[in-house]
Design a protein around this motif. Structure first.
Motif: not given
Lengths: 216, 146
Positions: A161-171
């Motif tokens: 999981q290193s390098g995984s994308m962290v996405y914020a749906p609120c923005i």
């Protein structure tokens, strides 16, 4: 919004006898550049990106299908202080890839929902997985006296999981990249079946995407 | 606090990206301007402390700082091992802190050690600063292994 199968990719290396998966990466520029963690590709030469087998995250991903198509990649930029690497295709590719914009944890409040896209357990199977968690804390982590903005994301991460994308749906923005989990590195550790029990926590560390933006 | 060869350090920094410049300046400040120490730190940096990583292969670091420094000396001082790479610097054989020189020098050493030039570029630029500041001829006459 583009399909996550066309934004988040498995990164690997061609060992000469086969392709070894190393971790996750994600598209950060329309010219095909990919961000991943530096430690994912450190000391590796023949880097590749696995091309997606489906364009729909809702389809069933066949875990018995060992065939893969890969695209050779080369290192474009490295930030060893913050554990970030930018890869680019080794060959000319279509230059109009669609991705999400890069933000930072500045725009997301603690307790807001985040979506993490990656390939957990990638040494054993290649399943693009979405996990949902909250932003638990905003923290400064130090590397050789330089402090950088990170987030604690409340979920347990595992190898691949290193390098995984962290996405914020609120923005609707990419706000970070997973770099590992908290575990004290002083005083040694006890290994149980190759696992350090101290890694088994819900204190995943993610670096702010603002540093990725600085490298593009 | 060590006196910095400011002119040559500025030249080296101008060859780096902005985010790299900022980190090198910060590291110099926290390490009493010790350029070699900073180069060493940058080569071995592995991200945030107290963070267990979840990716990567089994390959290990195969270029240590002292070896890298020795290879830079060979490149700079005319060792035949790097003749073909130095020929690429057609217009001038002078050792300098330019992007072209750093790129060719980093690529030459990286190729010999199965590494990526990008990983060495910043470190090589820092290694070159004291070499150029004391003068290449003087440096090459020094009988040091590292």
């Amino acid at each position: 919004m583009p399909s996550m199968t066309e934004i988040v990719y498995l990164i690997g290396t061609n060992t000469g006898t086969g392709i070894e998966p190393l971790g996750t990466g994600f598209l950060v520029a329309s010219d095909g550049r990919i961000a991943t963690a530096h430690h994912v590709i450190r000391n590796e030469q023949s880097l590749v990106m696995f091309l997606p087998k489906t364009n729909n995250l809702n389809s069933y991903q066949d875990t018995t299908d060992r065939k893969c198509k890969v695209l050779p990649m080369v290192i474009d930029e490295i930030d060893p202080i913050r554990d970030i690497a930018i890869l680019k295709p080794a060959v000319r590719v279509q230059q109009n890839a669609v991705t999400l914009s890069l933000g930072s944890f500045d725009e997301v409040s603690v307790d807001k929902e985040l979506h993490i896209f990656g390939f957990p357990h990638c040494k054993h199977r290649t399943v693009l997985t979405m996990q949902r968690a909250e932003l638990g804390a905003k923290i400064l982590l130090e590397s050789n006296t330089i402090k950088s903005e990170h987030a604690v994301v409340n979920f347990q991460s595992r190898p691949g999981q290193s390098g995984s994308m962290v996405y914020a749906p609120c923005i609707n923005q990419i706000v970070g990249m997973l770099v590992g989990t908290f575990a004290p590195t002083t005083g040694g550790f006890v290994s149980m079946n190759g696992i350090n029990p101290e890694e088994l926590n819900q204190t995943t560390h993610c670096i702010s995407a603002k540093y990725i933006k600085n490298m593009l | 606090m060590i006196d910095l060869p400011k002119q040559y350090l500025e030249e080296a920094l101008s060859c780096l990206k902005f985010y790299q410049q900022e980190d090198i300046k910060s590291l110099l400040l926290s390490n009493e301007n010790d350029i070699e120490k900073v180069a060493r730190i940058y080569l071995y940096a592995q991200g945030a402390s107290n963070t267990v990583k979840f990716g990567g292969g089994s390959s290990t670091d195969n270029l240590f700082f002292d070896i890298l420094k020795l290879e830079v000396k060979k490149f700079v001082c005319g060792d035949s091992k790097y003749d073909s790479e130095r020929k690429k610097l057609k217009e001038t054989s002078e050792v300098c802190l330019s992007k072209r020189y750093l790129t060719i020098c980093s690529a030459a050493i990286a190729t010999n050690y199965g590494l990526i030039a990008t990983a060495l570029y910043v470190v090589v630029s820092l290694i070159l600063v004291p070499i150029i500041s004391i003068g290449v001829t003087a440096y090459c006459s020094l009988d040091t292994a590292t």
